[in-house]
Write an enzyme that holds these catalytic residues in place. Sequence first.
Site, short mmCIF file in Angstrom:
data_model
loop_
_atom_site.label_atom_id
_atom_site.label_comp_id
_atom_site.label_asym_id
_atom_site.label_seq_id
_atom_site.Cartn_x
_atom_site.Cartn_y
_atom_site.Cartn_z
N TYR A 307 -4.22 -6.10 11.00
CA TYR A 307 -2.68 -7.08 10.89
C TYR A 307 -1.55 -6.08 10.39
O TYR A 307 -1.81 -4.83 10.74
CB TYR A 307 -2.48 -7.91 9.48
CG TYR A 307 -2.84 -6.86 8.04
CD1 TYR A 307 -1.71 -6.82 7.74
CD2 TYR A 307 -3.69 -7.04 7.34
CE1 TYR A 307 -1.78 -6.36 6.57
CE2 TYR A 307 -4.07 -6.70 6.25
CZ TYR A 307 -3.12 -6.03 6.00
OH TYR A 307 -3.34 -4.83 4.34
N HIS A 325 5.56 -10.80 -2.36
CA HIS A 325 6.40 -10.91 -2.22
C HIS A 325 6.08 -12.33 -0.84
O HIS A 325 5.72 -12.71 -1.12
CB HIS A 325 6.24 -9.98 -0.17
CG HIS A 325 4.43 -9.51 0.55
ND1 HIS A 325 4.37 -11.41 1.15
CD2 HIS A 325 3.82 -9.31 -0.18
CE1 HIS A 325 2.68 -10.73 1.12
NE2 HIS A 325 2.44 -9.89 0.87
N CYS A 343 -2.82 -9.15 -2.07
CA CYS A 343 -0.95 -9.13 -2.93
C CYS A 343 -0.80 -10.67 -3.18
O CYS A 343 -1.62 -11.41 -2.92
CB CYS A 343 -0.29 -8.84 -1.44
SG CYS A 343 0.15 -7.41 -1.24
#
Length: 418
Positions: A307, A325, A343
């Site tokens: 990615y 995020h 994350c």
Amino acid sequence: MSHTAISRPRTVVSCTLLVIALCAGVTACGSDGNPLSHRPYDAADQISFNAPSQGRKKADPDKPLEVVAEDSDGRITDVTAHDASGRYVAGELSADGGRWHSTSPLAANASYTVRVSTEDEDGAPGRKVLTFDTGKPTATKRLNVTFGPKAGTYGVGQPITAELSRPVKDRSQRAVVERALRVSSMPAADGAWHWVDDKKLHYRPKDYWPAQATVQVRSNLDGIKIGDRMRGGKAKPLTIKTADKVIAVTDAAAHRMTVYKNDEIVRQIPVTTGMPGYDTRNGVKVVLAKEGTVRMTSASIGASDFYDLVVHHSVRVTNSGEYVHAAPWSVGSQGFANVSHGCTGMSTENAAWFYENVREGDIVKVINSAGETMAPFGNGFGDWNLEWQQWRAGSALTPGTPEDPTAADRARLRPQSV
């Protein structure tokens, strides 16, 4: 250095000084038979002192200070010694009052005042004030200290850091260094230093800092002997402030982040955390930076699936690349499944709100993840993942098992729901 007896001319000290310093409760000085009602006499010929008097050569700062009672019928009752900057010298007085010696190092190139109290065979009080200067140290190495973070306003989870210019391994030398590094806060918060390694210390309270606090950090190490041929150097003092108490708790199993501000829930956010194999770390993390737009690639974490993404509203919580995020590509999974590479992702709207409402030093806590617990050191600020007893064990001054904080303290400093 040999002892030098000091001559004893009698001097008169005011009755007012006597009342304040020696005979509280006595309304007037007089000859009533009570030794404590006598005015203190000059005790110079009752003591000897192993430092040159002011105006002569300077004392060796590497030698301990010593005061000895020369009169066999009298004794020393108290000694205080401090330099011109207000640093006191620790010392020990023998049980018979015959000798006092310093137990903490003297500073180099400093001016000292020593106040000695005595009493004679009748119990009458004596006084002598001595002054002397220390000279240049024989040590050639200087240990400088740099405090962190930079001056500013932070969240209540922000640790204080102290970076040393040279390694300090010996425990007794560490104690000298640590004793000279002072942290105070208003409102007050009990805390301790923890040696992360030979050149780095962190300081944190038992619980988080109080909200809206002022934290001041300074060093009294300048000129102080630490070890053979090494003395303390200068350090720039630091002042930081704390803002509101903001704690974001992410329940990885429930796929939900709950944000508290001053112990009140202000927002609940659907999130996605790390998928199996990339599980988000459990435990308490401290916001390291608000980085905004960040390019994230699979190569940065060694992911097997490729990615390459430009990510917005990014808030860093670990050095290794864990963020909170915006993740608009996973909105369908947010609140239902964990599909990230570690994350914490949320919608763009929620991420923008989170980014706007957190700052460096705020707390991001993850619970119920299959991941490991955030390491205390080396990957950001995981300091709060050590229990208070473990934290104190990393101090050179306060090892052992302290008392647990009271229930009132826990309720005041950290909400039970968190």
